[in-house]
Design a protein around this motif. Structure first.
Motif, PDB file in Angstrom:
ATOM      1  N   LEU A  73       2.840 -12.197   4.018  1.00 31.43           N
ATOM      2  CA  LEU A  73       4.060 -11.414   3.991  1.00 31.43           C
ATOM      3  C   LEU A  73       4.075 -10.485   2.776  1.00 31.43           C
ATOM      4  O   LEU A  73       3.278 -10.660   1.849  1.00 31.43           O
ATOM      5  N   PRO A  74       4.960  -9.496   2.754  1.00 31.58           N
ATOM      6  CA  PRO A  74       4.981  -8.542   1.644  1.00 31.58           C
ATOM      7  C   PRO A  74       5.133  -9.187   0.271  1.00 31.58           C
ATOM      8  O   PRO A  74       4.643  -8.656  -0.725  1.00 31.58           O
ATOM      9  N   CYS A  75       5.782 -10.358   0.200  1.00 35.13           N
ATOM     10  CA  CYS A  75       5.962 -11.029  -1.085  1.00 35.13           C
ATOM     11  C   CYS A  75       4.734 -11.820  -1.510  1.00 35.13           C
ATOM     12  O   CYS A  75       4.721 -12.428  -2.591  1.00 35.13           O
ATOM     13  N   GLY A  76       3.691 -11.842  -0.689  1.00 32.51           N
ATOM     14  CA  GLY A  76       2.464 -12.569  -1.009  1.00 32.51           C
ATOM     15  C   GLY A  76       2.383 -13.955  -0.402  1.00 32.51           C
ATOM     16  O   GLY A  76       1.325 -14.584  -0.429  1.00 32.51           O
ATOM     17  N   THR A  77       3.465 -14.471   0.170  1.00 29.89           N
ATOM     18  CA  THR A  77       3.455 -15.777   0.829  1.00 29.89           C
ATOM     19  C   THR A  77       2.682 -15.685   2.146  1.00 29.89           C
ATOM     20  O   THR A  77       2.873 -14.750   2.917  1.00 29.89           O
ATOM     21  N   THR A  78       1.811 -16.661   2.384  1.00 32.70           N
ATOM     22  CA  THR A  78       1.082 -16.732   3.656  1.00 32.70           C
ATOM     23  C   THR A  78       1.670 -17.838   4.511  1.00 32.70           C
ATOM     24  O   THR A  78       1.841 -18.971   4.047  1.00 32.70           O
TER      25      THR A  78
END
Length: 379
Positions: free
Chosen positions: A321-326
């Motif tokens: 995701l854009p926040c870096g969470t996968t």
């Protein structure tokens, strides 16, 4: 009439109930606003979402494995932090008419995660190997232009790197077919180059046939025995040729507005016939990713995306995701229904959303909804 001994316990329970009632409820998550966009900007008739967050157990608590934990709360609730396995927070939201939390609906390709889990369980039992060629289990089945069962492994089927043509590109997902006919339909067409990732429903139809060959039971029977019953997924079923949905259920529509609630599931078979509920899908993915269905080495194998060049594991795929969470999970599209489940790697946080149509006017809303659920909100 209460005994003198029971009176203190009653007073304590009443006090706790009073404290809980006075505690402010958690604010509605950002997903609610995004969910509403699915019926406005996305033009879906209705949409629904259920999120599940499992709190960390207290320090020193022993986490039980290989046993489904019942979910009985109906709304977002504060779990009992003293319990070894505190109950999860649940949040349900909906928009549009005729959709409820308890609805049964078709989940399409989310079926693939169930099929992959059964195959990996059989590998854990040494009843098959992921390196086995298809020919070893289904001699003579796969033989067509540029493709042969001797050179296609079960791993290649699981990761969509077999090169087999997608039979639904011919049937458009509307013509019921037997598994053998689905394979024959695919083999008329040229295969993709080996080891290149190409999503194909034919792969999982063949895996369903492998499960039957190895166990002597249908893939549906094996999944029911290995997954549905142990996890108490009472709203989940493999309908076979049954065209109706179990009650309760809403209506399903094509993107053009045609009612397709009644559908022959043989249009998808092992690649997408499953029926489920929001709660059941969340429970399944939470159990899978927390390690309750597979030994750790095979769960790592399931999440290994290298064979598919980062695109796909085995019945699961990652999304950063854009926040870096996968997040990990799968989507499912079948005539009249689109479903998406995504979860954190440890399975502690899961969300499933659905719309009662197979196509929305703005596909970007899915990314927005996942970001709203999994990305931290800035104050």
């Amino acid at each position: 009439m209460p005994t003198p001994r029971s009176i203190p316990a009653i007073l304590l329970a009443a006090t706790l109930i009073g404290l809980t009632a006075g505690r402010p409820q958690p604010a509605a998550p950002a997903t609610d606003a995004t969910l509403a966009l699915l019926t406005t900007r996305g033009k879906a008739p209705a949409a629904a979402l259920l999120s599940r967050t499992q709190p960390e157990p207290p320090p020193g608590a022993r986490t039980l494995r290989h046993q489904a934990s019942p979910v009985s709360v109906q709304r977002s609730a504060q779990p009992n932090s003293a319990a070894p396995n505190p109950r999860p927070y649940l949040h349900f939201a909906r928009t549009g008419p005729s959709v409820s939390r308890a609805d049964h609906f078709r989940v399409g390709s989310i079926t693939k995660t169930f099929i992959a889990t059964v195959v990996l369980q059989l590998a854990a039992e040494h009843r098959l190997s992921l390196s086995d060629p298809v020919e070893h289990h289904l001699p003579g089945l796969v033989h067509g232009p540029g493709v042969h069962g001797r050179t296609i492994t079960l791993r290649a089927l699981l990761t969509h790197t077999s090169g087999l043509y997608d039979f639904t590109a011919v049937t458009k997902g509307t013509a019921p077919v037997t598994p053998a006919l689905a394979v024959r339909t695919a083999l008329v067409h040229q295969a993709s180059p080996k080891r290149r990732w190409t999503y194909s429903n034919t792969n999982y139809v063949v895996l369903g046939m492998v499960i039957e060959q190895v166990t002597g039971n249908s893939y549906a029977t094996e999944a029911e025995h290995r997954i549905l019953r142990p996890l108490h997924l009472t709203g989940t079923s493999f309908p076979g040729a049954r065209t109706t949905l179990p009650s309760p259920h809403g209506r399903a529509f094509t993107s053009g507005g045609r009612d397709v609630t009644a559908l022959d599931p043989r249009v998808a078979g092992a690649a997408g016939e499953l029926i489920s509920t929001l709660a059941d899908l969340n429970r399944f993915y939470a159990a899978l990713l927390s390690g309750r269905l597979l030994p750790a080495p095979l769960l790592r194998e399931m999440l290994n995306t290298r064979p598919a060049h980062g695109r796909y594991g085995m019945g699961l795929y990652p999304r950063t995701l854009p926040c870096g969470t996968t997040v990990w999970g799968h989507n499912g599209r079948i005539v009249g229904s689109y479903v998406r489940t995504a979860a954190t790697r440890d399975g502690r946080r899961v969300v499933t959303f659905r719309v009662n149509t197979d196509k929305t006017a703005d596909p970007a809303l899915e990314s927005s909804l996942l970001a709203a659920e999994f990305c931290p909100r800035t104050p």
